[in-house]
Design a protein around this motif. Structure first.
Motif, PDB file in Angstrom:
ATOM      1  N   SER A 210       1.261  -1.414   0.189  1.00 26.33           N
ATOM      2  CA  SER A 210       0.141   0.302   0.057  1.00 26.33           C
ATOM      3  C   SER A 210       0.767   0.763  -0.075  1.00 26.33           C
ATOM      4  N   ASN A 211       0.259   1.840  -0.258  1.00 26.63           N
ATOM      5  CA  ASN A 211       0.514   3.338  -0.946  1.00 26.63           C
ATOM      6  C   ASN A 211       1.252   4.565   0.681  1.00 26.63           C
ATOM      7  N   LYS A 212       0.389   4.160   1.237  1.00 28.46           N
ATOM      8  CA  LYS A 212       0.175   4.633   3.387  1.00 28.46           C
ATOM      9  C   LYS A 212       1.363   3.756   4.191  1.00 28.46           C
ATOM     10  N   PRO A 213       1.512   4.613   5.018  1.00 29.13           N
ATOM     11  CA  PRO A 213       2.178   3.859   5.868  1.00 29.13           C
ATOM     12  C   PRO A 213       1.578   2.650   6.917  1.00 29.13           C
ATOM     13  N   ASN A 214       0.329   2.922   7.361  1.00 32.67           N
ATOM     14  CA  ASN A 214      -0.170   1.836   7.824  1.00 32.67           C
ATOM     15  C   ASN A 214      -0.254   0.255   7.306  1.00 32.67           C
ATOM     16  N   VAL A 215       0.005  -0.513   8.419  1.00 31.33           N
ATOM     17  CA  VAL A 215       0.468  -2.044   8.229  1.00 31.33           C
ATOM     18  C   VAL A 215       1.126  -1.823   7.986  1.00 31.33           C
ATOM     19  N   ASN A 216       1.916  -1.256   6.850  1.00 31.95           N
ATOM     20  CA  ASN A 216       3.563  -1.582   6.101  1.00 31.95           C
ATOM     21  C   ASN A 216       4.102  -1.366   7.821  1.00 31.95           C
ATOM     22  N   LEU A 217       4.176  -0.131   7.932  1.00 32.11           N
ATOM     23  CA  LEU A 217       4.944  -0.071   9.778  1.00 32.11           C
ATOM     24  C   LEU A 217       5.204  -0.718  11.064  1.00 32.11           C
ATOM     25  N   GLU A 218       3.819  -1.548  10.556  1.00 33.00           N
ATOM     26  CA  GLU A 218       3.269  -2.434  11.627  1.00 33.00           C
ATOM     27  C   GLU A 218       4.605  -4.084  10.873  1.00 33.00           C
ATOM     28  N   TRP A 219       3.620  -4.422  10.111  1.00 28.43           N
ATOM     29  CA  TRP A 219       5.150  -6.012   8.966  1.00 28.43           C
ATOM     30  C   TRP A 219       6.138  -5.361   9.323  1.00 28.43           C
ATOM     31  N   ALA A 220       6.843  -4.063   8.990  1.00 33.80           N
ATOM     32  CA  ALA A 220       8.008  -4.464   9.528  1.00 33.80           C
ATOM     33  C   ALA A 220       8.956  -4.432  10.666  1.00 33.80           C
ATOM     34  N   LEU A 221       7.594  -3.399  12.011  1.00 35.32           N
ATOM     35  CA  LEU A 221       8.229  -4.515  13.117  1.00 35.32           C
ATOM     36  C   LEU A 221       8.429  -5.728  13.303  1.00 35.32           C
ATOM     37  N   MET A 222       7.165  -6.417  12.776  1.00 28.17           N
ATOM     38  CA  MET A 222       6.708  -8.201  12.715  1.00 28.17           C
ATOM     39  C   MET A 222       8.010  -8.652  12.694  1.00 28.17           C
ATOM     40  N   ALA A 223       8.577  -8.530  11.181  1.00 23.54           N
ATOM     41  CA  ALA A 223       9.163  -9.098  10.572  1.00 23.54           C
ATOM     42  C   ALA A 223      11.050  -8.605  10.963  1.00 23.54           C
ATOM     43  N   ASP A 224      11.200  -7.539  11.710  1.00 29.14           N
ATOM     44  CA  ASP A 224      12.056  -7.596  12.212  1.00 29.14           C
ATOM     45  C   ASP A 224      12.298  -8.008  14.204  1.00 29.14           C
TER      46      ASP A 224
END
Length: 356
Positions: A170-184
């Motif tokens: 998605s071209n919005k930060p929502n969800v992308n940022l959460e998943w990035a932290l999960m993956a990290d």
């Protein structure tokens, strides 16, 4: 199910600015997100409503957010009557006076007489909106691209070495940022606490940097399965219902990764600029009964938000819903309070990051 504290705190207010009763069976315009989602609403809500009420209902597609609704209200040009809003947008629209207050006592009770306020799942009613479905942001992939087995976790989405190929985001930060932290490696119960810090935000963007060169960004939910179908990406973030529709109806070789699903709600709201508010409320009341909400699951795999709906959904369908126990184990509730507090500042940083 555990729901975010903000949802549990939302009062089911007794304020009423719309009254039911006699109204002209006039044309209504329902704005929603298009594609399989609007098609499911047409089958479960709109077509039965027109048949029973003799009213004419048109649909209008939009991509979310409040810009178009705000413009209509400010200009007094009420092109839409009923709007499907994601809950965070509904909360803001209510605060900004863009949508009408709705009294929960005006909604239909359950078949056994249980009041609507007690039949809707906690947090799915609000001052200015009525919950319809629970949906999830998930990862989906094309099975034909991974002969030795596809991704199973959110961490796999970020693993370009093990699972090479373009990613849809998605071209919005929502969800992308959460998943990035999960993956990290951040535990789900620490995601928003971490994201609220400068260090945590830096960590999320750093993780996204690892796949940015292979990312294809989409703006509308309908684009995600199309990118996958066209081979422009091998896996993508998507709304679960869009992918299930592509699998079940179009026979696409897609698979859903339920790990780390981030769930949200959609609600019906009534525009302040509507010229037919009584009819709009009647439509909302009709389409949020237990049977009508259960009926949506025949056409798209989003979970109904009334308790009385659950037993009306066949087991074969329930297993494909975000709310199914196995699918829900590692889920994360979208934290509306966090995004209400941080959306503007994070949007600015996201825009800068996207422009790099």
């Amino acid at each position: 199910m555990t729901r975010p504290s903000l949802l549990a705190a939302i009062a089911i207010a007794s304020l009423s600015t719309i009254t039911t009763g006699a109204f002209a069976a006039d044309q209504l315009v329902v704005a929603s997100f298009g594609g399989a989602y609007t098609a499911s609403q047409s089958k479960a809500f709109i077509e039965p409503y027109m048949a029973e009420k003799g009213a004419k209902v048109l649909t209008a597609d939009y991509n979310g957010g409040l810009a178009e609704l705000r413009s209509q209200v400010q200009s007094g040009n009420g092109a839409w009557d009923v709007i499907d809003l994601e809950l965070q947008d509904a909360l803001r629209a209510c605060d900004d006076g863009l949508i009408e207050k709705i009294d929960a006592s005006q909604l239909a009770p359950a078949a056994d007489g249980t009041a609507a306020a007690d039949d809707f799942l906690p947090g799915t009613l609000m001052d200015c909106g009525v919950g319809t479905i629970m949906w999830s942001n998930i990862i989906a992939y094309d099975k034909t691209k991974f002969q030795n087995g596809g991704p199973k976790t959110i961490a796999d989405f970020f693993d370009l070495e093990k699972f090479p190929g373009k990613r849809g985001l998605s071209n919005k930060p929502n969800v992308n940022l959460e998943w990035a932290l999960m993956a990290d490696g951040v535990p789900n119960d620490k995601i928003y606490e971490t994201l609220a810090t400068e260090e945590g935000l830096n960590r999320a963007f750093a993780k996204l940097d690892t796949i940015k060169k292979d990312a294809v960004f989409w703006g509308a939910h309908a684009q995600a399965p199309q990118l996958l179908a066209d081979g422009e990406v091998v896996m993508t973030a998507a709304a679960n219902g869009r992918i299930y529709d592509a699998i079940s109806k179009e026979h696409k070789p897609f698979e859903i990764v339920w790990d780390g699903q981030i769930w949200n709600l959609d609600v019906w709201a009534i525009s302040k600029a509507s010229k037919n508010k009584d009819a709009a409320l009647d439509f909302v009341k009709f389409s949020t009964t237990g049977p009508r909400l259960a009926d949506v699951t025949k056409y798209i795999s989003y979970g109904p938000v009334r308790k009385s709906s659950q037993g009306l959904v066949p087991e074969a369908i329930r297993t494909n819903l975000p709310t199914y126990e196995t699918n829900f184990k590692t889920s994360l509730a979208n934290d509306l309070e966090f995004w209400a507090d941080h959306q503007d500042e994070i949007n600015q940083r996201w825009a800068t990051w996207m422009a790099k």
